[in-house]
Design a protein around this motif. Structure first.
Motif, short mmCIF file in Angstrom:
data_model
loop_
_atom_site.label_atom_id
_atom_site.label_comp_id
_atom_site.label_asym_id
_atom_site.label_seq_id
_atom_site.Cartn_x
_atom_site.Cartn_y
_atom_site.Cartn_z
N GLN A 77 36.14 48.10 33.32
CA GLN A 77 37.53 47.75 33.02
C GLN A 77 38.49 48.63 33.81
N LEU A 78 38.20 49.91 33.88
CA LEU A 78 39.08 50.81 34.62
C LEU A 78 39.08 50.47 36.11
N GLU A 79 37.91 50.14 36.64
CA GLU A 79 37.85 49.78 38.06
C GLU A 79 38.64 48.51 38.33
N ALA A 80 38.51 47.52 37.42
CA ALA A 80 39.26 46.28 37.61
C ALA A 80 40.76 46.54 37.51
N GLN A 81 41.17 47.37 36.53
CA GLN A 81 42.60 47.67 36.39
C GLN A 81 43.12 48.45 37.59
N ALA A 82 42.31 49.39 38.08
CA ALA A 82 42.75 50.15 39.26
C ALA A 82 42.89 49.25 40.47
N ALA A 83 41.94 48.33 40.64
CA ALA A 83 42.03 47.39 41.76
C ALA A 83 43.24 46.48 41.62
N ALA A 84 43.50 46.02 40.37
CA ALA A 84 44.66 45.18 40.14
C ALA A 84 45.96 45.94 40.41
N GLN A 85 46.02 47.21 40.01
CA GLN A 85 47.21 48.01 40.27
C GLN A 85 47.41 48.25 41.76
#
Length: 360
Positions: free
Chosen positions: A133-141
């Protein structure tokens, strides 16, 4: 203030194992004393067969052997406890290594703990899920920051170009230049407002009040009716009351964005938009259906990403102009209200967008 380092968990577990083993051995020896030795007489025992040891003699022979046994149990407990504690705590070491990697910004590492589904396996799986989840959020950001920089840079670049051209051509029409600059500035302001709204919609909803989605849908449709009439779109609101607990401002923005998208992504003539509200299986539902061209299902899931625009959106049209943040804002508002957002393309064309929110 630096924290003092205490005994490690492995060492404490080792002491616990050894202490428990010595205690169990001591209890076993106590049972031998309580149920066997106490029945042996303590005085001299006479027998025709010769010397018979009494209780004192047995204790003198038994005590050193018992002490050696307890010492042996202590050594075995410490060695075995240290080994077993290390085996038991090995997954925690993997978790610590993964956490240290994550603290440096490396979110691609996964523990993938092998073995059966015990508590450590569940913890490791939960940690891996958190990293995903953190990786996906970081990529989205990162994508959002790159897209936002590009979107904000565009009006500034246009403004600079217009000013450079005007500087090189003193005979240029000043009124036309001012009109162009005003349009570009308005576009930049609207984009900045949309970015702020996207940030607000992603935060937790503050003041909760009981709202009726049918009334919110009617208000949104009334505000967008002139746009629908100008484009020849029939706009209809139907259904019954659907009460939810949430922010009236955010819910109105959600419905407005959905209806606006349904109007501008429609047929060139004889189009229609239907907004329906209802209660379904304990949830308050608002469903926005519209006519329009055929949609590619593979592209629909990506429309909730910031700055993603549907096929055919033209920047040159005032109705279509936008930063591609409409559905991203809707997605954030729905998520903040603990709801779900689904988009389905009918076979005849157009789109059906459904929002399910917990009913009040």
């Amino acid at each position: 203030m630096p924290r003092q380092r205490g005994l490690s968990v492995r060492f404490r577990l080792t002491l616990s194992y050894a202490g428990f083993l010595v205690l169990a051995g001591g209890l076993l020896l106590a049972v031998v004393w309580a149920f066997l030795l106490r029945y042996v007489p303590d005085g001299p025992i006479y027998s025709d067969d010769g010397f018979i040891p009494n209780r004192t003699d047995l204790l003198r022979a038994f005590a050193p052997a018992a002490a050696l046994v307890l010492l042996f149990l202590l050594v075995i407990g410490l060695a075995g406890g240290w080994f077993l504690a290390g085996r038991m705590l090995a997954p925690l070491g993997q978790l610590a290594d993964a956490a240290r990697l994550a603290s440096t910004g490396s979110l691609a590492h996964r523990i993938r703990l092998a073995g059966k589904g015990d508590e450590f396996r569940e913890l490791a799986d939960a940690f891996d899920h958190m990293l995903e989840q953190l990786e996906a959020q970081a990529a989205a950001q990162q994508r959002f920051a790159a897209n936002a920089s590009h979107e904000l840079r565009t009006p500034l670049a246009i403004t600079r170009t217009l000013l450079d051209v005007a500087q090189q051509d003193p005979a240029r029409d000043i009124d036309a230049l001012i009109a162009r600059l005003q349009g570009v500035n308005t576009r930049a302001i609207e984009l900045a407002d949309a970015l702020l709204l996207l940030k607000r919609s992603g935060d937790a909803v503050g003041a909760h009040t009981t709202e009726d989605l049918s009334l919110i849908a009617e208000e949104a449709a009334e505000n967008l009716l002139p746009l629908a009439e100008r484009r020849g779109i029939t706009l209809e609101v139907t259904g019954g009351a659907a009460h939810v607990l949430g922010s009236q401002t955010m819910l109105l923005q959600m419905v407005t964005n959905l209806v606006h998208n349904a109007i501008v992504h429609n047929l060139d003539r004889d189009g229609w938009v239907v907004v329906e509200t209802a209660h379904e299986r304990g949830a308050a539902v608002i469903r926005v259906s519209n006519s329009g061209p055929l949609s590619v299902p593979a592209e629909i899931t990506g429309l909730v990403e910031p700055f993603r625009r549907g096929a055919g959106r033209a920047r040159g049209s005032d109705d279509h102009a936008g930063a591609g943040l409409g559905l991203a804002i809707v997605h954030n508002i729905v998520f903040a209200h603990r709801g779900t957002l689904t988009m389905e393309p009918p076979a005849a064309g157009g789109m059906v967008v459904s929002v399910h929110l917990p009913a009040a």
